[in-house]
Enzyme design. Structure first.
Site, mmCIF file in Angstrom:
data_model
loop_
_atom_site.group_PDB
_atom_site.id
_atom_site.type_symbol
_atom_site.label_atom_id
_atom_site.label_comp_id
_atom_site.label_asym_id
_atom_site.label_seq_id
_atom_site.Cartn_x
_atom_site.Cartn_y
_atom_site.Cartn_z
ATOM 1 C CE LYS A 141 -1.078 2.058 3.615
ATOM 2 N NZ LYS A 141 -1.504 2.450 4.976
ATOM 3 C CD GLU B 263 4.026 -0.301 8.464
ATOM 4 O OE1 GLU B 263 3.921 -1.016 7.456
ATOM 5 O OE2 GLU B 263 4.265 0.920 8.410
#
Length: 429
Positions: free
Chosen positions: A26, A318
């Site tokens: 992404k 993350e």
């Protein structure tokens, strides 16, 4: 619309032995789309991630004047900026890259652009984006919220120059300005002031992608980036697999005492997920490239015991949800630190992880900048995701070793991983 029923996470009582190809990155897809929209000619993005976040980015760039032709396996982007005075709205969903990258792009065009998103998106910190644009002379209306929704009034260009920002809440504030900086009249001399910048690999990725397109960037001084004005060269590129999304499968190998081969793992990358090598080693496992495969597999193997860890995850925050899930199943306590900034992510990830693991019988304590995890026997329960895809990944890793664990709204994984649930079921069941 009624909320989906909780989904029973697959349980596994045998070591995992699997080979997987994860969707494309992404982070790389959205950076490639933004730079293609600002380039000097059309660009083809091959193997783009087709997910909610990247769809929102493509739709947002289209609203701002670019053209994105989407076909299976490749998206062709023709650059363009708005010249119409009529207002448009960009739906940011819950995508940090959209809500932080596109306001600077909107400032390069003409007319009013309203930025808004999901309910949780209206809670995410946006003050640095708004104050940075104002410091560059851009008119932004936010009714003193420092949050979504707000309106950027583009006047056909941005002067640029020297700018100081405090991006300690998110490295996306830096990347957003760097991506648009070549199109500023004077370029940008950007300086981060404040606490340590989190998730630095994402900024390194931004700089690398700018340089690939002929943009001159001087980052030789810590916390300073000097981008010269000039054209952004069009570039056809293929997107790497998302190494952060690979983490859920790596976590599965660790907690089941097995192994997983991740296909097409790049030899060199700026992705934060490349840190899984050191994380797996810390938990007692190992990683090695399998050169006998045409796809360049990276094989992650669990060790004889799942050790507790002491990890500074500041640059790779993350990855924390899956790391915390693995730590909750380890054979000793773990300390995860350097991640206070996760309180401003899709949800307050530190509070969410502590709350949900403790509801299963765990012992997770929030610290000033992280989590202290003491493994305890866990029991089945509904694990809430808070509309956060990484929380869903943490849940399914726990579910491999905790019977009757249900995941609330597993479909939130479409943010970065379409069809995750059926892929997971096939792989681990």
């Amino acid at each position: 619309m009624d909320a989906p029923l909780p989904w029973l996470a697959p349980y596994r009582d045998a070591p995992l032995d699997a080979r997987v190809l994860v969707p494309s990155s992404k982070s790389l897809t959205n950076r490639a789309l933004v730079l293609a929209a600002l380039a000097d000619g059309p660009s083809v993005v091959s193997r783009p991630l087709g997910s909610r976040d990247t769809t929102l980015m493509a739709d947002g760039l289209t609203a701002l004047g670019a053209t994105v032709e989407r076909t299976p396996g490749a998206w062709t982007v023709s650059p363009g900026l708005r010249t119409s005075p009529s207002p448009v709205t960009v739906d940011c969903g819950l995508a940090g890259t959209v809500m932080r990258f596109l306001p600077a792009v909107a400032a390069l065009g003409s007319g009013a652009v309203v930025f808004d998103g999901d309910e949780r998106a209206r809670e995410r910190p946006m003050g640095t984006t708004i104050s940075s644009l104002r410091a560059l002379g851009v008119h932004v209306e936010d009714e003193e919220r420092s949050r979504l929704p707000f309106t950027v009034h583009g006047t056909g260009g941005v002067d640029g120059g020297v700018l100081e920002v405090d991006a300690s809440a998110s490295s996306q504030f830096v990347s957003a300005l760097l991506l648009a900086a070549p199109r500023f009249a004077a370029g940008l001399d950007l300086r981060h002031v404040g606490a340590s910048l989190p998730s630095l690999p994402h900024v390194d990725m931004t700089v690398a992608e700018l340089r690939r397109r002929g943009v001159a960037v001087d980052d030789s001084e810590p916390d300073r980036w000097h981008v010269l004005p000039g054209p952004v060269e069009s570039l056809d590129m293929e997107i790497e697999p998302d190494l952060s999304n690979a983490g859920v499968f790596i976590g599965a190998a660790l907690v089941t005492g097995g192994r997983v081969a991740v296909r097409r793992w790049p030899e060199r990358t700026q992705q934060a997920g490349d840190a899984w090598h050191r994380i797996v080693e810390a938990f007692g496992g190992s990683s090695a490239r399998d050169d006998s495969t045409s796809d360049g597999d990276m094989v992650f193997t669990a060790g004889p015991e799942l050790r507790g860890v002491d990890l500074d995850l500041h640059d790779v925050g993350e990855l924390t949800p899956v790391v915390a899930a693995v730590a909750a199943l380890a054979q000793g306590p773990s300390h995860l630190h350097g991640i206070a900034h996760l309180r401003g992510h899709e949800t307050d990830r530190l509070a969410a992880l502590a709350t949900e693991i403790n509801r299963l019988g765990g012992e997770v304590t929030e610290t000033d900048d992280g989590l202290h995890v003491v493994p305890r026997p866990l029991h089945g329960e509904v694990f809430r995701t808070y509309h956060d895809h990484r929380m869903a990944h943490a849940a399914v890793v726990l579910g491999l070793r905790v019977p009757e664990l249900f995941v609330e709204n597993v479909k939130t994984t479409v943010k970065t991983y379409p069809n995750f649930a059926p892929v997971w079921e096939r792989l681990v069941a």
